[in-house]
Design a protein around this motif. Structure first.
Motif, PDB file in Angstrom:
ATOM      1  N   HIS A  16       0.836  -1.209   0.000  1.00 42.49           N
ATOM      2  CA  HIS A  16       0.000   0.000   0.000  1.00 42.49           C
ATOM      3  C   HIS A  16       0.871   1.258   0.000  1.00 42.49           C
ATOM      4  N   ALA A  17       1.911   1.250   0.811  1.00 44.88           N
ATOM      5  CA  ALA A  17       2.818   2.399   0.873  1.00 44.88           C
ATOM      6  C   ALA A  17       3.496   2.630  -0.477  1.00 44.88           C
ATOM      7  N   ILE A  18       3.919   1.553  -1.121  1.00 42.63           N
ATOM      8  CA  ILE A  18       4.561   1.662  -2.432  1.00 42.63           C
ATOM      9  C   ILE A  18       3.578   2.218  -3.461  1.00 42.63           C
ATOM     10  N   GLY A  24       2.151   9.265  -6.630  1.00 44.65           N
ATOM     11  CA  GLY A  24       2.740  10.597  -6.597  1.00 44.65           C
ATOM     12  C   GLY A  24       3.715  10.856  -7.726  1.00 44.65           C
ATOM     13  N   GLY A  25       3.906   9.860  -8.601  1.00 43.89           N
ATOM     14  CA  GLY A  25       4.712  10.061  -9.796  1.00 43.89           C
ATOM     15  C   GLY A  25       6.173   9.698  -9.681  1.00 43.89           C
ATOM     16  N   VAL A  26       6.518   8.808  -8.757  1.00 41.90           N
ATOM     17  CA  VAL A  26       7.916   8.423  -8.592  1.00 41.90           C
ATOM     18  C   VAL A  26       8.075   6.907  -8.738  1.00 41.90           C
ATOM     19  N   ASN A  27       9.295   6.502  -9.040  1.00 46.73           N
ATOM     20  CA  ASN A  27       9.651   5.105  -8.908  1.00 46.73           C
ATOM     21  C   ASN A  27      10.072   4.869  -7.464  1.00 46.73           C
ATOM     22  N   VAL A  28       9.965   3.620  -7.007  1.00 42.35           N
ATOM     23  CA  VAL A  28      10.235   3.327  -5.598  1.00 42.35           C
ATOM     24  C   VAL A  28      11.396   2.344  -5.480  1.00 42.35           C
ATOM     25  N   MET A  29      12.407   2.749  -4.724  1.00 47.51           N
ATOM     26  CA  MET A  29      13.528   1.873  -4.403  1.00 47.51           C
ATOM     27  C   MET A  29      13.269   1.268  -3.025  1.00 47.51           C
ATOM     28  N   ILE A  30      13.483  -0.032  -2.900  1.00 48.38           N
ATOM     29  CA  ILE A  30      13.278  -0.712  -1.618  1.00 48.38           C
ATOM     30  C   ILE A  30      14.629  -1.145  -1.079  1.00 48.38           C
ATOM     31  N   SER A  31      14.943  -0.691   0.126  1.00 53.42           N
ATOM     32  CA  SER A  31      16.188  -1.065   0.787  1.00 53.42           C
ATOM     33  C   SER A  31      15.845  -1.785   2.081  1.00 53.42           C
ATOM     34  N   GLN A  32      16.199  -3.061   2.144  1.00 53.39           N
ATOM     35  CA  GLN A  32      15.920  -3.859   3.334  1.00 53.39           C
ATOM     36  C   GLN A  32      17.220  -4.105   4.085  1.00 53.39           C
ATOM     37  N   GLY A  33      17.425  -3.367   5.165  1.00 51.78           N
ATOM     38  CA  GLY A  33      18.613  -3.508   5.987  1.00 51.78           C
ATOM     39  C   GLY A  33      18.427  -4.563   7.050  1.00 51.78           C
ATOM     40  N   ALA A  34      19.412  -4.669   7.922  1.00 52.56           N
ATOM     41  CA  ALA A  34      19.362  -5.673   8.979  1.00 52.56           C
ATOM     42  C   ALA A  34      18.187  -5.435   9.921  1.00 52.56           C
ATOM     43  N   GLU A  35      17.865  -4.155  10.170  1.00 57.21           N
ATOM     44  CA  GLU A  35      16.803  -3.842  11.119  1.00 57.21           C
ATOM     45  C   GLU A  35      15.710  -2.951  10.540  1.00 57.21           C
ATOM     46  N   THR A  36      15.971  -2.327   9.416  1.00 51.55           N
ATOM     47  CA  THR A  36      15.044  -1.319   8.894  1.00 51.55           C
ATOM     48  C   THR A  36      14.766  -1.536   7.414  1.00 51.55           C
ATOM     49  N   THR A  37      13.520  -1.342   7.027  1.00 49.20           N
ATOM     50  CA  THR A  37      13.147  -1.335   5.610  1.00 49.20           C
ATOM     51  C   THR A  37      12.788   0.085   5.217  1.00 49.20           C
ATOM     52  N   ILE A  38      13.419   0.556   4.118  1.00 51.61           N
ATOM     53  CA  ILE A  38      13.247   1.930   3.676  1.00 51.61           C
ATOM     54  C   ILE A  38      12.752   1.943   2.242  1.00 51.61           C
ATOM     55  N   LEU A  39      11.796   2.825   1.972  1.00 48.88           N
ATOM     56  CA  LEU A  39      11.313   3.061   0.618  1.00 48.88           C
ATOM     57  C   LEU A  39      11.840   4.416   0.177  1.00 48.88           C
ATOM     58  N   GLY A  40      12.546   4.435  -0.934  1.00 47.59           N
ATOM     59  CA  GLY A  40      13.109   5.679  -1.440  1.00 47.59           C
ATOM     60  C   GLY A  40      12.411   6.116  -2.707  1.00 47.59           C
ATOM     61  N   ALA A  41      12.063   7.387  -2.773  1.00 51.13           N
ATOM     62  CA  ALA A  41      11.413   7.936  -3.964  1.00 51.13           C
ATOM     63  C   ALA A  41      12.473   8.326  -4.978  1.00 51.13           C
ATOM     64  N   GLU A  42      12.386   7.750  -6.162  1.00 55.05           N
ATOM     65  CA  GLU A  42      13.315   8.062  -7.248  1.00 55.05           C
ATOM     66  C   GLU A  42      12.590   8.933  -8.259  1.00 55.05           C
ATOM     67  N   GLY A  43      12.968  10.204  -8.305  1.00 58.80           N
ATOM     68  CA  GLY A  43      12.284  11.161  -9.160  1.00 58.80           C
ATOM     69  C   GLY A  43      11.792  12.331  -8.331  1.00 58.80           C
ATOM     70  N   ASN A  44      10.921  13.126  -8.896  1.00 56.68           N
ATOM     71  CA  ASN A  44      10.379  14.305  -8.213  1.00 56.68           C
ATOM     72  C   ASN A  44       9.259  13.882  -7.273  1.00 56.68           C
ATOM     73  N   ALA A  45       9.512  14.019  -5.968  1.00 61.57           N
ATOM     74  CA  ALA A  45       8.549  13.553  -4.964  1.00 61.57           C
ATOM     75  C   ALA A  45       7.574  14.627  -4.517  1.00 61.57           C
ATOM     76  N   GLN A  46       7.545  15.767  -5.219  1.00 61.39           N
ATOM     77  CA  GLN A  46       6.658  16.860  -4.795  1.00 61.39           C
ATOM     78  C   GLN A  46       5.183  16.472  -4.858  1.00 61.39           C
ATOM     79  N   GLY A  47       4.866  15.485  -5.677  1.00 58.99           N
ATOM     80  CA  GLY A  47       3.470  15.081  -5.807  1.00 58.99           C
ATOM     81  C   GLY A  47       2.976  14.167  -4.709  1.00 58.99           C
ATOM     82  N   ILE A  48       3.836  13.799  -3.774  1.00 59.82           N
ATOM     83  CA  ILE A  48       3.436  12.912  -2.674  1.00 59.82           C
ATOM     84  C   ILE A  48       3.044  13.747  -1.464  1.00 59.82           C
TER      85      ILE A  48
END
Length: 338
Positions: A16-18, A24-48
């Motif tokens: 749902h988050a993705i 909002g008009g961006v591609n989403v990068m998913i980074s799954q670390g040892a303790e944290t999962t992060i979603l990164g917006a690739e592109g202009n995130a002003q629409g989110i």
């Protein structure tokens, strides 16, 4: 924009988050670390809508990212990247990577002898230039493809993976098939066409800092490669141009700390090109390890006086062996190992 997921989030909450980010008009990068999962917006995130994003189930925190580099940014990828350059040989973890060899490949006997010597002292990879960018058109320009063939022979004799510099986009396919790590030299750090093409290559890229490049410019060059899909980027601090003339360049060890704070990419140091004087190489190598570098790339020549390139900054195999003995002690002091 960076979205940090809560511990224990469900797959439905992640999807749902993705979906909301993509709306909002961006591609989403998913980074799954040892303790944290992060979603990164690739592109202009002003629409989110940040308020809406923050309220989603499973989302812990949302942050705007001001830096122009995204994939290289530690906020998107909090854990240090560990890059494999050959089976069992990595850079970025606890074990330091040491790359050693001559500035230029000169003959089969020379490169093989140096490779065997540095391997015996603990080097994990072999450096050597086949194509050489020189300030003067009358200086030795390297052996070209014949030099690459000799590097392959040295690799066969020792098992050491090969690191060598690429200068032309025309040679990318050949390098991808014949070397283990492709080096982008300081003069090509902002050759954006070359960087874009290397983004499509499945090979580690050693990216040297430009002569007068800021840290942000350096990381943006890494971003060019990573944006193309190749995230195997190793940064190399090799000294920058200042008003000082006593040394060839000025080794910026503060950049090692600065980059590792800003980025997850591994950083190695080239004390040979930074100082330009062989007698400085040992101490600057030890200082680089103490400063937190993930490795070293050192010029070693079996006969520096008669070297065709950069003999004045090359140490002998015997000096390299002595350096490696001391480097292990410093590495242990900062929680690393050779």
């Amino acid at each position: 924009m960076v979205v940090i997921m809560k511990p224990g989030f469900t797959k439905k909450e992640l999807d749902h988050a993705i979906a909301v980010m993509k709306e909002g008009g961006v591609n989403v990068m998913i980074s799954q670390g040892a303790e944290t999962t992060i979603l990164g917006a690739e592109g202009n995130a002003q629409g989110i809508d940040i308020t809406k994003m923050q309220a989603l189930p499973g989302v812990e925190r949302v942050m705007r990212v001001s830096e122009p580099y995204k994939k290289a940014n530690r906020k998107y990828h909090p854990d240090d990247s560990v890059i494999e350059i050959a089976p069992g040989v990595t850079v970025g973890g606890k074990k330091l990577l040491v790359v050693a060899g001559p500035c230029s490949v000169e003959s089969e006997g020379q490169i093989t002898q140096v490779a065997q010597a540095v391997q015996a002292s603990g080097a994990q990879a072999l450096r050597g230039g086949a194509f050489k960018p020189r300030t003067s058109p009358y200086s030795f320009q390297g052996m070209g493809y014949a030099g690459l063939d000799l590097l392959e022979k040295a690799r066969s004799a020792t098992g050491l993976p090969v690191v060598t510099e690429l200068m032309s986009t025309d040679d990318i396919s050949y390098f991808a098939d014949h070397v283990d790590v492709i080096q982008v030299g300081t003069r090509n750090m902002q050759n954006f066409d070359l960087l874009k093409r290397l983004g499509k290559v499945d090979k580690p890229i050693l990216l040297k800092r430009g002569l007068s490049a800021t840290i942000e410019e350096w990381l943006m060059s890494a971003e060019y490669i990573m944006a193309g899909g190749n995230e195997k980027v190793i940064l190399c601090e090799r000294g920058i141009r200042t008003y000082e003339t006593f040394t060839r360049n000025t080794l910026d060890l503060s950049a090692v700390l600065a980059v590792k704070k800003q980025s997850h990419l591994p950083v190695v140091v080239d004390p040979s090109h930074a100082c330009g004087q062989a007698w400085m190489v040992e101490r600057m190598s030890l200082a680089a390890i103490a400063a937190g570098a993930d490795g070293l790339i050192i010029e070693v020549h079996n006969d520096p006086v008669h070297a065709l390139c950069d003999g004045q900054q090359s140490i002998t195999p015997e000096q390299f062996a002595a350096l490696m003995g001391k480097a292990g002690t410093i590495a242990e002091c900062v929680g690393r190992e050779l």
